[in-house]
Enzyme design. Structure first.
Site, mmCIF file in Angstrom:
data_model
loop_
_atom_site.group_PDB
_atom_site.id
_atom_site.type_symbol
_atom_site.label_atom_id
_atom_site.label_comp_id
_atom_site.label_asym_id
_atom_site.label_seq_id
_atom_site.Cartn_x
_atom_site.Cartn_y
_atom_site.Cartn_z
ATOM 1 C CB SER A 160 -0.944 -0.023 1.204
ATOM 2 O OG SER A 160 -1.847 1.068 1.159
ATOM 3 C CG HIS A 187 -4.166 -0.885 -0.703
ATOM 4 N ND1 HIS A 187 -3.964 -0.739 0.644
ATOM 5 C CD2 HIS A 187 -4.686 -2.125 -0.866
ATOM 6 C CE1 HIS A 187 -4.348 -1.842 1.270
ATOM 7 N NE2 HIS A 187 -4.792 -2.700 0.369
ATOM 8 C CG ASP A 280 -5.749 -5.340 2.649
ATOM 9 O OD1 ASP A 280 -6.405 -6.349 2.967
ATOM 10 O OD2 ASP A 280 -5.541 -4.999 1.476
#
Length: 345
Positions: A160, A187, A280
């Site tokens: 991310s 992401h 995540d």
């Protein structure tokens, strides 16, 4: 949420100010006309979020992001005139820790003077939830049980904030004859994935492209999740996209992909979780480890944002926690030499 604006264009500042004030949910903390002013403002009054332009006099948004994330870390959303025209800068800034990017033209004034700003407000709302999720407990200790057997045929990577630069650092050290397939879930808005794939392709000897519906992972090729739906295995060998779970904050989700790989992939695999805000990927990495796969997480010292790898450490999801520079050599060691013995960082 208290938000700082960094932009040298008065009209852009006014549009963003109207959006923030008009919601009734956000406050304008301050306005900086260039990156140097933003760095100084952050030392005096750190906001909850910064809306950062890329192209400015004195100090651009890339260097400002780097200095802010080193000295006074703060969530940064890139809001620039054209993301497509600034692809290298976007990924460089994200490498320093910027969370996401949005085009300024999608934030516009209507003819009646009101503001059309849903893409930006959705981003801000999502980042607000992500920031609240940016916590993790202390690491637990569990036994290391890497799966024995043949060299892994798949490397599953999740990242991310800070991810593009971290992924590039890993891929750049893999040889052209690297035998395993690689799948990346980063992401990022779907509109930026083509640019990310092109940019990563310039950093590595391996081909990089968007993952297509129904195709299998390709040996020696990097496939990148390319829609706002989740990349998953739909069969033992075929990738595809799914809108479920719809309530998942992260889209595409690393957890969802890792969990589908744990369920469907029958061969050996290495799971890699790199820098990023939030959690995540931690649960999915733990499921991969529980299936006996080797799992790697980036360490704190080399992470632009130590959120996702920290959460993985807290769950005991990572067999090995390594500095960024050690991840590619470890992949070569495992995938080309079949060495699954635990490495010493």
């Amino acid at each position: 949420m208290r938000i700082g604006i960094v932009n040298d264009l008065p009209i852009a500042v006014e549009i963003l100010r109207r959006i923030l004030v008009g919601t009734g949910e956000h406050q304008l903390a301050w306005v900086a006309m260039n990156g140097a002013e933003a760095v100084a403002q952050c030392r005096l009054d750190l906001p909850d979020l910064i809306l950062m332009d890329l192209t400015m006099p004195v100090m651009d948004g890339i260097e400002a992001t780097r200095q802010i994330m080193l000295a006074t870390p703060c969530p940064i959303l890139l809001v620039t005139a054209s993301v497509d025209d600034n692809v290298p800068g976007v990924y460089e800034a994200m490498g320093h820790g910027a969370l996401d990017a949005v085009d300024l033209p999608s934030v516009s004034l209507r003819t009646d003077g009101s503001v059309r700003a849903s893409p930006l407000l959705v981003k801000i709302a999502t980042l607000g939830r992500l920031m609240r999720d940016h916590t993790a407990s202390r690491p637990s200790r569990i036994a290391v049980r890497p799966r024995a057997g043949s060299s892994p045929a798949l490397v599953a990577i999740g990242a991310s904030a800070g991810g593009p630069a971290a992924v590039a650092a890993v891929l750049s050290k893999l040889p052209a004859d690297f035998p395993a397939a690689l799948v990346l879930v980063q992401h990022l808005d779907a509109q930026f994935v083509a640019g990310l794939a092109d940019w990563l392709g310039q950093q590595t000897k391996l081909p990089v492209r968007a993952a297509r519906e129904g195709e299998p992972p390709q040996p020696g090729t990097v496939l990148v999740a390319s829609t706002s739906d989740h990349l998953v295995f739909k069969t033992r060998s075929e990738l595809g996209y799914s809108p479920e779970p719809r309530d998942q904050l992260y889209r595409p989700s690393v957890d969802v992909f890792f969990e589908s790989a744990a369920r469907w992939w029958q061969d050996a695999l290495v799971g890699v979780l790199l820098t990023g805000m939030g959690r995540d990927g931690a649960i999915g990495l733990k499921k991969l480890r529980d299936r006996g796969h080797l799992t790697l997480a980036q360490d704190q010292a080399t992470s632009a944002v130590y959120g996702m790898p920290k959460a993985a450490a807290a769950l005991g999801a990572a067999v090995e926690i390594l500095p960024l520079d050690s991840i590619a050599p470890r992949l070569v060691d495992v995938c080309m030499r079949g060495n699954t013995e635990k490495a010493t960082p």
